[in-house]
Every structure is written in structure tokens, then in C-alpha cells.
Design a protein around this motif. Sequence first.
Motif, PDB file in Angstrom:
ATOM      1  N   GLU A 150      41.198 -38.207  58.291  1.00 45.23           N
ATOM      2  CA  GLU A 150      41.596 -37.163  57.327  1.00 45.23           C
ATOM      3  C   GLU A 150      41.375 -35.773  57.916  1.00 45.23           C
ATOM      4  O   GLU A 150      42.197 -34.871  57.747  1.00 45.23           O
ATOM      5  CB  GLU A 150      40.825 -37.338  56.013  1.00 45.23           C
ATOM      6  N   LYS A 151      40.235 -35.609  58.609  1.00 41.67           N
ATOM      7  CA  LYS A 151      39.973 -34.313  59.264  1.00 41.67           C
ATOM      8  C   LYS A 151      41.063 -34.008  60.295  1.00 41.67           C
ATOM      9  O   LYS A 151      41.524 -32.875  60.426  1.00 41.67           O
ATOM     10  CB  LYS A 151      38.606 -34.351  59.964  1.00 41.67           C
ATOM     11  N   LEU A 152      41.462 -35.043  61.012  1.00 42.99           N
ATOM     12  CA  LEU A 152      42.501 -34.869  62.032  1.00 42.99           C
ATOM     13  C   LEU A 152      43.832 -34.492  61.383  1.00 42.99           C
ATOM     14  O   LEU A 152      44.552 -33.615  61.879  1.00 42.99           O
ATOM     15  CB  LEU A 152      42.643 -36.169  62.840  1.00 42.99           C
ATOM     16  N   ALA A 153      44.131 -35.128  60.261  1.00 43.52           N
ATOM     17  CA  ALA A 153      45.381 -34.812  59.555  1.00 43.52           C
ATOM     18  C   ALA A 153      45.371 -33.358  59.081  1.00 43.52           C
ATOM     19  O   ALA A 153      46.369 -32.641  59.216  1.00 43.52           O
ATOM     20  CB  ALA A 153      45.560 -35.763  58.375  1.00 43.52           C
ATOM     21  N   GLU A 154      44.241 -32.918  58.559  1.00 42.24           N
ATOM     22  CA  GLU A 154      44.138 -31.518  58.108  1.00 42.24           C
ATOM     23  C   GLU A 154      44.319 -30.554  59.276  1.00 42.24           C
ATOM     24  O   GLU A 154      44.976 -29.524  59.154  1.00 42.24           O
ATOM     25  CB  GLU A 154      42.781 -31.285  57.437  1.00 42.24           C
ATOM     26  N   LEU A 155      43.727 -30.913  60.388  1.00 43.31           N
ATOM     27  CA  LEU A 155      43.845 -30.086  61.596  1.00 43.31           C
ATOM     28  C   LEU A 155      45.309 -29.970  62.031  1.00 43.31           C
ATOM     29  O   LEU A 155      45.790 -28.881  62.381  1.00 43.31           O
ATOM     30  CB  LEU A 155      43.017 -30.732  62.715  1.00 43.31           C
ATOM     31  N   ILE A 156      46.015 -31.087  61.981  1.00 42.27           N
ATOM     32  CA  ILE A 156      47.416 -31.092  62.422  1.00 42.27           C
ATOM     33  C   ILE A 156      48.291 -30.305  61.448  1.00 42.27           C
ATOM     34  O   ILE A 156      49.187 -29.571  61.868  1.00 42.27           O
ATOM     35  CB  ILE A 156      47.898 -32.544  62.625  1.00 42.27           C
ATOM     36  N   ILE A 157      48.007 -30.422  60.162  1.00 43.50           N
ATOM     37  CA  ILE A 157      48.754 -29.625  59.170  1.00 43.50           C
ATOM     38  C   ILE A 157      48.579 -28.134  59.478  1.00 43.50           C
ATOM     39  O   ILE A 157      49.541 -27.365  59.515  1.00 43.50           O
ATOM     40  CB  ILE A 157      48.267 -29.951  57.734  1.00 43.50           C
ATOM     41  N   LYS A 158      47.337 -27.746  59.734  1.00 43.91           N
ATOM     42  CA  LYS A 158      47.045 -26.338  60.035  1.00 43.91           C
ATOM     43  C   LYS A 158      47.799 -25.890  61.295  1.00 43.91           C
ATOM     44  O   LYS A 158      48.394 -24.821  61.341  1.00 43.91           O
ATOM     45  CB  LYS A 158      45.528 -26.187  60.232  1.00 43.91           C
ATOM     46  N   GLU A 159      47.764 -26.746  62.319  1.00 50.56           N
ATOM     47  CA  GLU A 159      48.455 -26.434  63.584  1.00 50.56           C
ATOM     48  C   GLU A 159      49.956 -26.268  63.368  1.00 50.56           C
ATOM     49  O   GLU A 159      50.570 -25.328  63.847  1.00 50.56           O
ATOM     50  CB  GLU A 159      48.219 -27.560  64.598  1.00 50.56           C
ATOM     51  N   LYS A 160      50.540 -27.232  62.647  1.00 46.14           N
ATOM     52  CA  LYS A 160      51.994 -27.220  62.430  1.00 46.14           C
ATOM     53  C   LYS A 160      52.401 -25.989  61.619  1.00 46.14           C
ATOM     54  O   LYS A 160      53.446 -25.396  61.860  1.00 46.14           O
ATOM     55  CB  LYS A 160      52.442 -28.483  61.681  1.00 46.14           C
ATOM     56  N   GLU A 161      51.572 -25.648  60.643  1.00 48.98           N
ATOM     57  CA  GLU A 161      51.937 -24.520  59.778  1.00 48.98           C
ATOM     58  C   GLU A 161      51.820 -23.184  60.507  1.00 48.98           C
ATOM     59  O   GLU A 161      52.449 -22.213  60.118  1.00 48.98           O
ATOM     60  CB  GLU A 161      51.074 -24.530  58.517  1.00 48.98           C
ATOM     61  N   SER A 162      51.007 -23.171  61.557  1.00 47.83           N
ATOM     62  CA  SER A 162      50.909 -21.919  62.315  1.00 47.83           C
ATOM     63  C   SER A 162      51.839 -21.953  63.530  1.00 47.83           C
ATOM     64  O   SER A 162      51.692 -21.161  64.456  1.00 47.83           O
ATOM     65  CB  SER A 162      49.459 -21.669  62.740  1.00 47.83           C
ATOM     66  N   GLY A 163      52.787 -22.908  63.501  1.00 51.46           N
ATOM     67  CA  GLY A 163      53.802 -22.954  64.558  1.00 51.46           C
ATOM     68  C   GLY A 163      53.371 -23.693  65.806  1.00 51.46           C
ATOM     69  O   GLY A 163      54.069 -23.675  66.819  1.00 51.46           O
ATOM     70  N   GLY A 164      52.229 -24.356  65.752  1.00 46.54           N
ATOM     71  CA  GLY A 164      51.737 -25.097  66.918  1.00 46.54           C
ATOM     72  C   GLY A 164      52.540 -26.356  67.175  1.00 46.54           C
ATOM     73  O   GLY A 164      53.239 -26.852  66.296  1.00 46.54           O
ATOM     74  N   ASP A 165      52.437 -26.849  68.397  1.00 39.27           N
ATOM     75  CA  ASP A 165      53.193 -28.045  68.766  1.00 39.27           C
ATOM     76  C   ASP A 165      52.225 -29.085  69.309  1.00 39.27           C
ATOM     77  O   ASP A 165      52.067 -29.235  70.513  1.00 39.27           O
ATOM     78  CB  ASP A 165      54.246 -27.675  69.825  1.00 39.27           C
TER      79      ASP A 165
END
Lengths: 20, 452
Positions: B300-315
Motif C-alpha cells: 500500500e505504501k508503494l502504491a501511494e508512492l507511485i500515485i504521488k510520482e505519477k501525479e507529479s509527472g514522474g515515470d
Amino acid sequence: MKHIETLNEKTLKNCYCQTC
Amino acid sequence: MFNNFIVLDVESGCVHLVDELTFKILDCVNFKDPASALKELVLKFKDYEEKEISERFEELLFLYKKEMLFSEFSNFNFNETKNKAAIKAVCLHIAHDCNLRCKYCFASTGDFKQGRMLMSFEVAKAAVDFLIKNSQKRKNLEIDFFGGEPLLNFEVLKKTIEYAREKEKKFNKNFRFTVTTNGVLLNSEKIKYINENMHNVVLSLDGRKEVNNKFRITENGQGSYDLVIEKFKEFAKVRGKKNYYIRGTFTKNNLDFVKDFIHFHENGFNNISIEPVVCEKEKEYAINEEDLPKIFNEYEKLAELIIKEKESGGDVNFFHFNLDLTQGPCILKRIRGCGCGCEYVAISPEGDIFPCHQFVGEKKWLMGNLLKETFNETLKEKFEEVNLLNKKDCLKCWAKYYCGGGCNANNFKYAGDVLKPYLISCEMEKKRVECAIAIKAVLEKNKTKIKV
């Protein structure tokens, strides 16, 4: 719809690549 | 999950984002007799106005009628429409030897308990010919260079690719090559060759230096992190947007594997896979049932991290969170799963044929030998039947169309039967699918600013 948002209109109900 | 109410309709694959009241209604709704069902709901939810209940009920009823909610099980006429499986991929064990001695290695530190040896070009050529011969009309064929450490046999690897390319035009085939390497033998020349010739590349490393060096050690017992990290970084830089994964293994000793994910990402790797170790439960590093809550929390922590990354334009991508809700794999693939033993086989250095790399060395599952020109078609047909529809426990599972029935080798080794799911792997897989769906839902919700 007001209370439900469906993310995928295409479903397994409405296609019959790399192989781990 | 993540303060959202997400509904998966298992048999249609529909994912719905709903509000809290709709979620509660779903728990007790029945569409057999809509008029009386609505009356019952109004009585049950007395704290809400009738209009609030009826609006939601009508929306749910609409989805039910369109088979997007509470849709019923179908076998998709699989047994009538399925084709005879064609072998389209081989895992080529070009080295049953390794320059590392990883303590958790399922391949018994590289030799699969078969003795250390390298594959001859004669066997590799026979494998290419076998694949062409058994692939029916399939155009895209795949050869995975595997081991052990395949770069120990780099000349045979190169000659095999050259040989396969020579055959492409004549037989109307397109070969895709992949390689899995521990990186010890990588240099600029090999990086260039691999980048130009491999469709996908798997780089094996466990994450943080201290985590990696606890298990991934050299013959002299030294940690391997410093030997390979700069080579992998160079490879990722050269590779750019082309397919690759840096792949770690987590054990009981690093259930905080999100830190390893972050470590990879900070070192310039964007495609990351971290897999749970699979081994006998008696091992001190084995993952057991009591570890699952911690692992779920970590996913779940990893999913939250990825959501944050994706929303800030990260790949950044996590292998197990890749999921396409709008056009996933075909029905046949979802039911057949990984295709081991019928679409995919592994070849040992001696030319022995096994259902997949996890079965190599298991005499019970020997399917034939390339040099003796033997192949057990009956066993292949048996593996065609090792599918979702014949795995009774899987049919009851909500994640079945995303998982395809799990790893047959792990089922056999740890649950005693290829048709019986290995529960610890199942639980982790379900959590990963749940997180993957939640990521999609949250990103969609935030994109459209819908108010559910």
C-alpha cells in the motif's frame, strides 16, 4: 451517473503476445 | 482503499468508483425483484432520504442490466473455442553455472543440482529449430537467455541470436530475445550488444547495499553490490526508454522493501520489480503467513508512492502494478495463464526439455530431449489442461482474471499439486492486484475530479 463512476466501459462481457 | 470506495465486478472486470452510501447499499442489494428490493433498502437506511436511496438504486440497477455489476460466471466457451497451444517461447539455460552464490537461489546457486556446465552451440541451435518447428503459425517467438549467469556463455548467446536471425525470413518468424543477468560480467561492449539485440533485459539486484550483500555474494563470500551497481546504472542510461527491469528479491529480512524501491529509483532506474522470495518455509529468510500484514502494508505504501510520482509527472513503474483495465489480455490468455509446458518450455544445457525454468532438474517433469529428438506431446496436452477453469480454488477467487492461476511450479513445490494454489503467493498477488486497481482508480478520479 451521479454516484458511480465506471472506469472501464469495455468489459470481459461486451478479445477471445509475450508468454513470466 | 486510499479513502476511496472501489468496486470490482469480478466476471465482467468492470471497476466502479462509488460513494460511501452506494458502497453500503451494495452489501445488501438484490435485483431479482427490483420494486420490493428498493422498498427494503428504504426501510433499512432510515437515516437517508428516499430520493438518496432510489437514485443510487437506479444507477446500480442500470449497471446490473448491462452485465457490469453482479455479472454471472461464464467459461467463455473456452473448451469449444480454444486452439491447440503452440510453443512460442523457450527459456534457454545457456549456463548452469554462476559467478555468484546467492543464498536464496532457486537454481541451487546456478547449476539446478545438475552439475555446473555451459550449453553448447549445438544444443542452442537445436532449441531454435525446435521452437520454429513447434510454433505452428505464430510469428513472434521468444528466446529468454537464462541461467545460472548467461553472460558466462556470451559467445554461444551471440551465435544463437545470429542463427535465429538467419532463420527468420525463411520461416516468416520474428524472434524477440531477453536476458537475465547479475551484471558481474557486464562491460561497455556487452552493454552495447545487449541493448541492440535484446527486446527485454532483467537486471538482478536486491536494492540497498546492505540488503543485497546479505544474500547476493561472490564465491569468496563478498557482497556483490559494488561489483555491479555502476554497470547497471550505465546500462539503464544507455537503455533509455527501451524495455528493461531491475529486479530484486525481498525476504523476511527486508519486509520494508519500499526502501529498496526508492533506492533503485534514486539511482536512476525507472522500471522496477521486487519479488518475494519463494522457498521452503523452514528457511530463516522464508516469508510466512505472519509476515503478510506487514507486506500488505508495504504494498500500500508503494502504491501511494507511485500515485504521488505519477501525479507529479514522474515515470516510474513497478512490474506488478502494470494493469490495463480497458484492454487487457485476451480471454484465452487469462484462462491459460503463463502457458508453462504448452506455450513455453525451458531447455537445459544438455538439451533436456522442462515445462519452465522453475521445473528444470525435476525428473518427474522431463518432457524430452532435443538431441534425442524426443518430446512428450501427452505431457504438453496435460499442461494445456492446467488452466484457470480446472483450478477449483482459483475459480472462487476475485483476482482470477488478473492472475491466471499463479505459478504452476510453485503450486507443485509448495502446495503439492500444479492445480492447487500456493496460498502465500496468492495472498500477495491479490494484494498487488488490489493496489494496481486502486492506483488506476485514484489517478482517474484525480484526473477527472469526480466527486464520488
